[in-house]
Design a protein around this motif. Structure first.
Motif, short mmCIF file in Angstrom:
data_model
loop_
_atom_site.label_atom_id
_atom_site.label_comp_id
_atom_site.label_asym_id
_atom_site.label_seq_id
_atom_site.Cartn_x
_atom_site.Cartn_y
_atom_site.Cartn_z
N ASN A 6 48.20 33.22 -13.45
CA ASN A 6 49.27 32.54 -12.75
C ASN A 6 50.44 32.33 -13.70
N TYR A 8 53.27 30.72 -12.91
CA TYR A 8 54.08 29.56 -12.53
C TYR A 8 53.41 28.28 -12.98
N TYR A 10 53.30 24.83 -11.80
CA TYR A 10 53.70 24.05 -10.63
C TYR A 10 54.04 22.61 -11.00
N MET A 13 57.49 22.69 -12.40
CA MET A 13 58.47 22.94 -11.33
C MET A 13 58.71 21.67 -10.51
N ASN A 65 61.42 26.53 -3.31
CA ASN A 65 60.42 26.52 -4.38
C ASN A 65 59.01 26.54 -3.81
N MET A 69 56.18 29.49 -4.26
CA MET A 69 54.84 29.24 -4.79
C MET A 69 53.76 29.72 -3.82
N THR A 72 53.57 33.52 -3.91
CA THR A 72 52.89 33.97 -5.12
C THR A 72 51.38 33.77 -5.00
#
Length: 133
Positions: A6, A8, A10, A13, A65, A69, A72
């Motif tokens: 992964n 990202y 989170y 973010m 956003n 997510m 993804t």
């Protein structure tokens, strides 16, 4: 498979989004206060329009956003599903090297993989232990 790929973060973010939202609120309160203190021509309707516009931008950014997510995450799940199909056709087992360097595939594995005499297979050798003398 090797760990979580992964890309990202989170939590970061979300924290970034909260900070930006908090900054927008602080900026609004400063602008609102300065309008109240410095101007006799305060226009509450215009201020409300500006506040609504900033809130809308923040909500849109948050929604974008979240959508990114989710996209993804779905792509990663789909990729794992595709990879699993490839893994269903292979097996792993331990065997010893016999005479003339031969190895044998145990019957249970041959049955599970539907292998028959003469089928072509690929062998990857990972030495586990040396024979003790």
């Amino acid at each position: 498979m090797s760990g979580n790929s992964n890309q990202y973060d989170y939590v970061a973010m979300f924290q970034d989004w909260m900070q930006k939202g908090g900054k927008a609120q602080v900026e609004f309160m400063k602008a609102f206060s300065s309008q109240m203190e410095n101007s006799q021509k305060f226009d509450p309707l215009q201020t409300l329009k500006e506040m609504t516009s900033k809130a809308s931008e923040t909500q849109t950014s948050f929604a974008n956003n979240m959508a990114s997510m989710q996209k993804t995450a779905m792509e990663q799940m789909f990729n794992v599903g595709n990879m699993m199909q490839g893994f269903m056709g292979w097996g792993a087992f331990k065997t010893a090297i016999g005479s003339n360097g031969r190895i044998s595939i145990p019957e249970a594995e041959r049955d599970a993989l539907k292998l028959n005499e003469g089928d072509l297979v690929q062998v990857i050798v990972l030495p586990i232990d040396k024979k003790k003398k």
